[in-house]
Design an enzyme around this catalytic site. Structure first.
Site, PDB file in Angstrom:
ATOM      1  N   ALA A 142       0.833  -1.215   0.000  1.00  9.72           N
ATOM      2  CA  ALA A 142       0.000   0.000   0.000  1.00  9.72           C
ATOM      3  C   ALA A 142       0.859   1.253   0.000  1.00  9.72           C
ATOM      4  O   ALA A 142       0.468   2.287   0.539  1.00  9.72           O
ATOM      5  CB  ALA A 142      -0.931  -0.016   1.209  1.00  9.72           C
ATOM      6  N   ALA A 143       2.040   1.159  -0.602  1.00 14.47           N
ATOM      7  CA  ALA A 143       2.947   2.309  -0.546  1.00 14.47           C
ATOM      8  C   ALA A 143       2.855   3.195  -1.776  1.00 14.47           C
ATOM      9  O   ALA A 143       3.415   4.289  -1.791  1.00 14.47           O
ATOM     10  CB  ALA A 143       4.382   1.822  -0.358  1.00 14.47           C
ATOM     11  N   ARG A 153      -2.820   9.425  -9.835  1.00 11.50           N
ATOM     12  CA  ARG A 153      -3.966   9.641 -10.725  1.00 11.50           C
ATOM     13  C   ARG A 153      -5.285   9.832  -9.973  1.00 11.50           C
ATOM     14  O   ARG A 153      -6.311  10.125 -10.575  1.00 11.50           O
ATOM     15  CB  ARG A 153      -4.085   8.472 -11.716  1.00 11.50           C
ATOM     16  N   THR A 167       7.496  -3.375  -6.558  1.00  9.22           N
ATOM     17  CA  THR A 167       6.709  -4.306  -5.739  1.00  9.22           C
ATOM     18  C   THR A 167       7.600  -5.305  -4.984  1.00  9.22           C
ATOM     19  O   THR A 167       7.278  -5.686  -3.851  1.00  9.22           O
ATOM     20  CB  THR A 167       5.686  -5.070  -6.605  1.00  9.22           C
ATOM     21  N   TYR A 223      -2.645  -6.563  -2.673  1.00  9.72           N
ATOM     22  CA  TYR A 223      -2.483  -5.148  -2.992  1.00  9.72           C
ATOM     23  C   TYR A 223      -3.534  -4.328  -2.235  1.00  9.72           C
ATOM     24  O   TYR A 223      -4.725  -4.664  -2.251  1.00  9.72           O
ATOM     25  CB  TYR A 223      -2.706  -4.901  -4.491  1.00  9.72           C
ATOM     26  N   ASN A 252      -1.105 -11.423 -14.708  1.00 13.19           N
ATOM     27  CA  ASN A 252      -0.788 -11.481 -13.283  1.00 13.19           C
ATOM     28  C   ASN A 252      -1.689 -10.493 -12.544  1.00 13.19           C
ATOM     29  O   ASN A 252      -1.674  -9.298 -12.831  1.00 13.19           O
ATOM     30  CB  ASN A 252       0.690 -11.085 -13.102  1.00 13.19           C
ATOM     31  N   ALA A 307     -49.734  18.793  16.028  1.00 15.74           N
ATOM     32  CA  ALA A 307     -48.844  19.413  15.040  1.00 15.74           C
ATOM     33  C   ALA A 307     -48.078  20.578  15.655  1.00 15.74           C
ATOM     34  O   ALA A 307     -48.629  21.339  16.447  1.00 15.74           O
ATOM     35  CB  ALA A 307     -49.660  19.898  13.852  1.00 15.74           C
ATOM     36  N   ARG A 345     -52.099  30.084  27.774  1.00 18.60           N
ATOM     37  CA  ARG A 345     -52.031  30.997  26.624  1.00 18.60           C
ATOM     38  C   ARG A 345     -52.875  32.216  26.959  1.00 18.60           C
ATOM     39  O   ARG A 345     -53.770  32.151  27.806  1.00 18.60           O
ATOM     40  CB  ARG A 345     -52.507  30.333  25.332  1.00 18.60           C
TER      41      ARG A 345
END
Ligand code: UD1
Ligand code: MG
Length: 452
Positions: A7-8, A13, A77, A98, A164, A375, A435
């Protein structure tokens, strides 16, 4: 076995500051996919070779079963695998994976490992219609004799379609010897792991191959285009698995599972739903279009209508949620609870048969059974510093547009008149109203426009 995950690589891209292997696919990083798959093989050593963006990689992976080796500079690799040598147990074979090939299945890897046994070199190979860019598997009389990289290959070798994948397993003592003998005398000036194949053949070690069930298991991510393609492939395979189990998906191409979705029988999911983390949908659950559901348990035959957002919540059997409802962390709903449109519930328990159908906020509330929340009701749970609870007991009726200023309790069977701002406890079984009184002004006239 030992597992070494490469993972190096830079991942230039990807056009991103984030190291390539940390980009997410289905909600988890590429490297996590590979680590999770590796763990299914119960490795004795699990070593990640990191380099580019190393610290970011290290801080994300702290599990005790992982060891890390830094590769700097990155010389290929073969050079990458060399960095793992001190970690490798000679008594068991070493499998190389990989970090940017996320979808390889455990079954394919097990097949490769079984084929190689303890004394052979095993290579996972794949037939590709377009092998451009891949190392080619060169065979003589059917036996693998070496791998040649695209850039080093002759036109005849480039015509080979067996490629491969990069995934290999080797006897560890021999692997160490072969790595020590690698040179970088090739077009790219790199130490190629693939050159160990010729060394194995020269030393009379048998080289075997295995093939994955599907080509996509071996596809790597080098760009956002490839990442998006693999995401779709993965999602489609998740959707197919759900369909095979009997889940109805109105469109399997419009479902995203970023985690684990467990479904009972006769579950129906409409289009554009996203499931994250661990989600369970029990028998008979229906999920409408455009819902996002994360770490949640949805009970038997519950109906989640379109455009709901549910996170860390439990929904009881036969409940009806939405459309446009939001259940936030700590929400637990009993059986047959109705939560309607534009209702937000947070850190609250609502018992069976209670309803909050419209435009409401219920935060830090404990609500009993058969309660009706009118509500526009708001639990005022936050004074700017502290959160307080609202308790609403069984059979309460809360009139519309009430505010309950917590901490406050509404006793069993109480009714709050519409528009009440409740600042003291409301006693059980009674009507409480707070109220201003209604009045009518006689002789009042509407203003009229003054002409100039
Ligand atoms: C490699 C294989 C090729 C195979 C292909 C499959 C070699 C020489 N070639 O080629 O036969 O068909 O993969 O995709 O092995 N990495 C490091 N350190 C390095 C170089 C690479 O950790 O110094 C890692 C990368 O992060 C990546 C993996 O190794 O995860 C493969 O590297 P990449 O440069 O993509 O190899 P390819 O040239 O594609
Ligand atoms: Mg590559």
């Amino acid at each position: 076995m030992n597992v070494v995950i490469l993972a190096a690589g830079m991942g230039k891209r990807m056009q991103s500051a984030l190291p390539k292997v940390l980009h997410p696919l289905a909600g988890k990083s590429l490297l996590t996919h590979v680590i999770d798959t590796a763990r299914t093989l119960s490795p004795t050593t699990l070593c990640v070779i990191y380099g580019h963006g190393g610290d970011a990689v290290l801080t994300q992976f702290t599990a005790a079963d992982l060891v890390f080796a830094k590769q700097e500079p990155q010389l290929g690799t073969g050079h990458a695998v060399m960095q793992a040598i001190p970690q490798l147990d000679d008594a068991v074979p070493t499998l190389v994976l990989y970090g940017d090939v996320p979808l390889t299945t455990s079954a394919s890897l097990q097949r490769l490992v079984a084929a190689a046994g303890s004394d052979k070199l095993g290579i996972l190979t794949v037939q590709l219609d377009d092998p451009t860019g891949y190392g080619r598997i060169v065979r003589e009389n059917g036996a693998i004799v070496r791998i040649v990289e695209q850039k080093d290959a002759t036109p005849t070798e480039r015509a080979i379609t067996e490629c491969n994948t990069g995934i290999m397993v080797a006897p560890t003592v021999l692997l160490k010897q072969w790595l020590a003998g690698l040179s970088n005398n090739n077009v790219q000036g790199e130490y190629y792991l693939t050159d160990i194949v010729a060394s194995a053949v020269a030393g009379a070690t048998e080289v075997v191959s295995a093939q994955p069930d599907a080509v996509w298991e071996t596809l790597g991510v080098n760009s956002k285009v490839q990442l998006a393609e693999l995401e779709r492939i993965h999602q489609r395979s998740v959707a197919d698995r759900l369909l095979e189990q009997g889940v109805t998906l109105l469109d399997p191409a419009r479902l995203d599972v970023r985690g684990t979705l467990t479904c009972g029988r006769d579950v129906t999911i409409d289009v554009n739903c996203i499931f994250e983390g661990s989600v369970t949908l029990e028998d008979g659950v229906t999920v409408g279009a455009n819902c996002v559901i994360k770490n949640a348990h949805i009970g038997l035959a519950a109906n989640i209508k379109p455009f709901c957002h549910i996170e860390q919540a439990t929904v009881g059997a036969a409940s009806q949620i939405g459309p446009y409802a939001r259940l936030r962390p700590g929400t637990t709903l009993g059986e047959e609870v109705h939560i309607g449109n534009f209702v937000e519930v947070k850190n609250s328990q609502i018992a069976a048969h209670s309803k909050a159908n419209h435009l409401t906020y219920l935060g830090d509330a404990t609500i009993g059974s058969r309660v009706n929340i009118g509500a526009g009701t708001i639990t005022c749970n936050y004074d700017g510093v502290n959160k307080s609870r609202t308790i609403i007991e069984d059979d309460v009726f809360i009139g519309s547009v009430s505010q309950l200023v917590a901490p406050v309790t509404v006793g069993k069977g109480a009714t709050l008149g519409a528009g009440t701002t409740l600042t003291k406890n409301a006693p059980a079984g009674k009507l409480t109203v707070a109220r201003s009184k209604q009045m009518t002004i006689d002789g009042w006239e509407r203003p009229v426009k003054i002409k100039k």
